[in-house]
Scaffold this active site. Structure first.
Site, mmCIF file in Angstrom:
data_model
loop_
_atom_site.group_PDB
_atom_site.id
_atom_site.type_symbol
_atom_site.label_atom_id
_atom_site.label_comp_id
_atom_site.label_asym_id
_atom_site.label_seq_id
_atom_site.Cartn_x
_atom_site.Cartn_y
_atom_site.Cartn_z
ATOM 1 N N GLU A 55 -67.391 0.423 3.530
ATOM 2 C CA GLU A 55 -67.010 1.442 2.374
ATOM 3 C C GLU A 55 -68.207 0.855 1.205
ATOM 4 O O GLU A 55 -68.482 -0.090 0.959
ATOM 5 C CB GLU A 55 -65.648 1.215 2.076
ATOM 6 N N CYS B 290 -64.013 -9.443 6.304
ATOM 7 C CA CYS B 290 -63.995 -10.471 5.511
ATOM 8 C C CYS B 290 -63.335 -11.781 6.191
ATOM 9 O O CYS B 290 -62.517 -11.307 6.975
ATOM 10 C CB CYS B 290 -63.405 -10.370 4.205
ATOM 11 N N CYS C 102 -57.545 -13.706 1.868
ATOM 12 C CA CYS C 102 -56.662 -13.479 0.591
ATOM 13 C C CYS C 102 -55.268 -12.698 1.089
ATOM 14 O O CYS C 102 -55.423 -11.728 1.767
ATOM 15 C CB CYS C 102 -57.382 -12.902 -0.272
ATOM 16 N N CYS D 89 -54.886 -8.785 0.347
ATOM 17 C CA CYS D 89 -56.103 -8.014 0.374
ATOM 18 C C CYS D 89 -56.336 -7.155 1.840
ATOM 19 O O CYS D 89 -55.863 -7.822 2.807
ATOM 20 C CB CYS D 89 -57.361 -8.559 0.059
ATOM 21 N N GLY E 135 -65.830 -7.871 1.612
ATOM 22 C CA GLY E 135 -66.721 -9.042 2.017
ATOM 23 C C GLY E 135 -66.873 -9.813 0.878
ATOM 24 O O GLY E 135 -66.567 -9.711 -0.403
ATOM 25 N N GLU E 136 -67.286 -11.377 1.309
ATOM 26 C CA GLU E 136 -67.500 -12.335 0.162
ATOM 27 C C GLU E 136 -68.837 -12.534 -0.098
ATOM 28 O O GLU E 136 -69.743 -13.017 1.008
ATOM 29 C CB GLU E 136 -66.945 -13.510 0.585
ATOM 30 N N SER F 169 -68.805 -10.330 -7.614
ATOM 31 C CA SER F 169 -67.799 -11.118 -7.764
ATOM 32 C C SER F 169 -67.360 -11.899 -6.307
ATOM 33 O O SER F 169 -67.597 -11.489 -5.256
ATOM 34 C CB SER F 169 -66.765 -9.877 -7.752
ATOM 35 N N SER G 109 -62.745 -14.063 -8.909
ATOM 36 C CA SER G 109 -61.273 -13.632 -8.365
ATOM 37 C C SER G 109 -60.543 -14.914 -8.618
ATOM 38 O O SER G 109 -60.395 -15.854 -7.764
ATOM 39 C CB SER G 109 -61.328 -13.194 -7.004
ATOM 40 N N LEU G 110 -59.641 -15.100 -9.640
ATOM 41 C CA LEU G 110 -59.061 -16.257 -9.823
ATOM 42 C C LEU G 110 -57.574 -16.072 -9.319
ATOM 43 O O LEU G 110 -56.966 -16.798 -8.539
ATOM 44 C CB LEU G 110 -59.104 -16.425 -11.435
ATOM 45 N N HIS G 111 -56.856 -15.021 -9.944
ATOM 46 C CA HIS G 111 -55.559 -14.632 -9.550
ATOM 47 C C HIS G 111 -54.451 -15.592 -9.558
ATOM 48 O O HIS G 111 -53.313 -15.409 -9.285
ATOM 49 C CB HIS G 111 -55.620 -14.110 -8.121
ATOM 50 N N ASN H 284 -52.915 -2.830 -5.909
ATOM 51 C CA ASN H 284 -53.005 -1.506 -5.153
ATOM 52 C C ASN H 284 -52.501 -1.943 -4.003
ATOM 53 O O ASN H 284 -52.871 -2.809 -3.314
ATOM 54 C CB ASN H 284 -54.555 -1.248 -4.908
ATOM 55 N N CYS I 245 -59.965 -1.948 -2.161
ATOM 56 C CA CYS I 245 -60.560 -2.825 -1.259
ATOM 57 C C CYS I 245 -60.202 -2.554 0.276
ATOM 58 O O CYS I 245 -59.463 -3.228 0.476
ATOM 59 C CB CYS I 245 -60.272 -4.209 -1.701
HETATM 60 N N1 SAH Z 1 -64.788 -11.512 -2.250
HETATM 61 C C1 SAH Z 1 -65.013 -11.263 -3.337
HETATM 62 C C2 SAH Z 1 -65.530 -9.644 -3.625
HETATM 63 C C3 SAH Z 1 -64.484 -8.543 -3.004
HETATM 64 S S1 SAH Z 1 -62.869 -8.161 -3.527
HETATM 65 C C4 SAH Z 1 -64.000 -11.564 -4.242
HETATM 66 O O1 SAH Z 1 -63.194 -11.963 -3.901
HETATM 67 O O2 SAH Z 1 -63.883 -11.364 -5.396
HETATM 68 C C5 SAH Z 1 -63.104 -7.631 -5.132
HETATM 69 C C6 SAH Z 1 -61.968 -7.789 -6.033
HETATM 70 O O3 SAH Z 1 -60.600 -6.938 -5.561
HETATM 71 C C7 SAH Z 1 -61.286 -9.152 -6.077
HETATM 72 O O4 SAH Z 1 -60.842 -9.618 -7.287
HETATM 73 C C8 SAH Z 1 -60.066 -8.956 -5.226
HETATM 74 O O5 SAH Z 1 -59.246 -10.245 -5.129
HETATM 75 C C9 SAH Z 1 -59.373 -7.893 -5.542
HETATM 76 N N2 SAH Z 1 -58.550 -7.005 -4.525
HETATM 77 C C10 SAH Z 1 -58.464 -7.297 -3.475
HETATM 78 N N3 SAH Z 1 -57.444 -6.462 -2.782
HETATM 79 C C11 SAH Z 1 -56.830 -5.890 -3.879
HETATM 80 C C12 SAH Z 1 -55.843 -5.030 -4.096
HETATM 81 N N4 SAH Z 1 -55.071 -4.815 -2.839
HETATM 82 N N5 SAH Z 1 -55.420 -4.314 -5.220
HETATM 83 C C13 SAH Z 1 -56.167 -4.848 -6.255
HETATM 84 N N6 SAH Z 1 -57.265 -5.666 -6.511
HETATM 85 C C14 SAH Z 1 -57.495 -6.256 -5.008
#
Ligand code: SAH
Length: 367
Positions: A92, A112, A116, A119, A176-177, A206, A229-231, A314, A357
């Site tokens: 995408e 990926c 996570c 995701c 993807g990462e 990212s 992406s800390l979270h 999301n 994502c």
């Molecule tokens: N792998 C990389 C880049 C892709 S994800 C990373 O982890 O940063 C891009 C961003 O979208 C990341 O911060 C990821 O955690 C976030 N993300 C993944 N799923 C999501 C969702 N359902 N809602 C909101 N953000 C999401």
């Protein structure tokens, strides 16, 4: 017979391909110009004779990606593409027309491996890395769209400096990462900069926090923007939602990130999805979005040059989380602000077209 992808050929190879068809050399040059503009099919190569266009369509493809589906959000600003690759994989990319320019969110892998828990991109695992050409072609698809779509004649936006129909910003935040495909991503960024003139500071990568990958970016030395992406503000909590945290601990990741940003005197972008869970009564309880975690996050980032992007989750059907209320989101943000941490709530774009994502790819694969 598999068709030759002309974009993947070097200039010399393209010339040979064309002259082998009994055509003059200059046609190769004309075709290259079309390819560099992102032309999706031969039929639109206006200065190429029809007979040759038909012949080419039989033996060749233009780009290494093909548009399978194009979705336009009701917001009129966001277009999402589901793209097919030569081997049948799908990826995408998203085009966002903003007040500051035209931004494209690209994928770096098909699928990926990071796992996570919130995701959609990782649900079907990793299929493979994308080539630099496959990443670059996503920008070209967006560029062609900007030049040809119904917004192409819109006047320059009020605060924008770059809405001249060109892609001006890139975020490597799709599926993807990127730091599991570092060399191809670096190759792609170098070309986006040299061939499309996109400045380093308009490119954001990212990562979920692959420390050796961040060190490779430091060694590479280009002043792009880095987003982590800390979270979660503690290892205990982060490990519950991001398996990569068992490999690289939060402080190691942040140390590497500060090394990167200090080198370039850049602000670090911190991404923090706000997550809730449903309890047994179906009520949403906060997961990483409680006031206590807002205080912990503030302590972690105190005095550092960073911007916290709060991302309302999301929803993904397969994932066992819930989006917290707007109130909870604002309460979390207020605590960061009180503690002097720069923060903003990310405006969600294109949720009506599954822009979060990996959703589109996942839904297509399920069908
Ligand atoms: N792998 C990389 C880049 C892709 S994800 C990373 O982890 O940063 C891009 C961003 O979208 C990341 O911060 C990821 O955690 C976030 N993300 C993944 N799923 C999501 C969702 N359902 N809602 C909101 N953000 C999401």
């Amino acid at each position: 017979m598999t068709k030759t992808i002309l974009f993947n050929l070097s200039d010399a190879e393209l010339e040979k391909f064309i002259t082998d068809m009994g055509q003059p050399k200059f046609r190769a040059k004309q075709i290259r110009e079309w390819l560099n503009r992102g032309v999706p099919d031969f039929a639109q190569m206006k200065n190429i004779p029809e007979k040759l266009r038909l012949q080419l369509a039989e033996n060749a493809k233009t780009l290494p990606v093909e548009i399978i589906k194009k979705l336009e959000s009701a917001d009129g600003e966001t277009t999402k593409f589901l793209l097919g690759l030569g081997d049948g994989e799908q990826i995408e990319c998203v085009l966002m027309r903003t007040t500051y320019g035209n931004s494209v969110c690209v994928s770096s892998q098909a699928g990926c491996a990071m796992g996570c828990k919130f995701c959609a991109s990782t649900l079907l695992g990793l299929k493979r890395n994308l080539t630099a050409n496959e990443i670059f072609a996503q920008i070209l698809v967006a560029q062609w769209e900007l030049r040809t779509d119904k917004f192409a004649d819109k006047p320059i936006r009020p605060n924008g400096d770059a809405n001249n129909g060109d892609v001006s910003h890139i975020v490597i935040m799709g599926t993807g990462e990127p730091l599991q495909n570092t060399e191809n991503v670096i190759d792609f960024i170098e070309r986006a900069n040299s061939q499309m003139g996109i400045g380093w500071r308009r490119i954001t990568l990212s990562t979920c926090g692959i420390v050796p990958g961040i060190d490779r970016l430091i060694e590479w030395g280009r002043p792009i923007n880095l987003a982590i992406s800390l979270h979660a503000p503690t290892d205990e909590l982060r490990s519950q939602i991001m398996p990569i945290n068992n490999r690289y601990k939060l402080n190691e990741v942040l140390d590497a990130a500060w090394r990167f940003t200090d080198n370039h005197n850049r602000q670090l972008m911190i991404e923090y999805i706000l997550l809730g869970k449903r309890d047994e009564n179906g009520e949403t309880v906060l997961f990483n979005a409680t006031p206590e975690y807002a205080e912990k996050l503030s302590n972690l980032l105190q005095g550092k040059n960073c911007m916290v992007n709060l991302i309302p989750w999301n929803a993904v059907d397969e994932r066992d989380f819930a989006a917290p209320s707007g109130n909870a989101v604002h309460r979390f943000q207020d605590i960061l602000i009180k503690n002097g941490i720069h923060t903003r709530i990310r405006r969600e774009r294109g949720t009506d077209i599954g822009s979060a994502c990996g959703q589109l790819r996942l839904n297509n694969a399920k069908r």
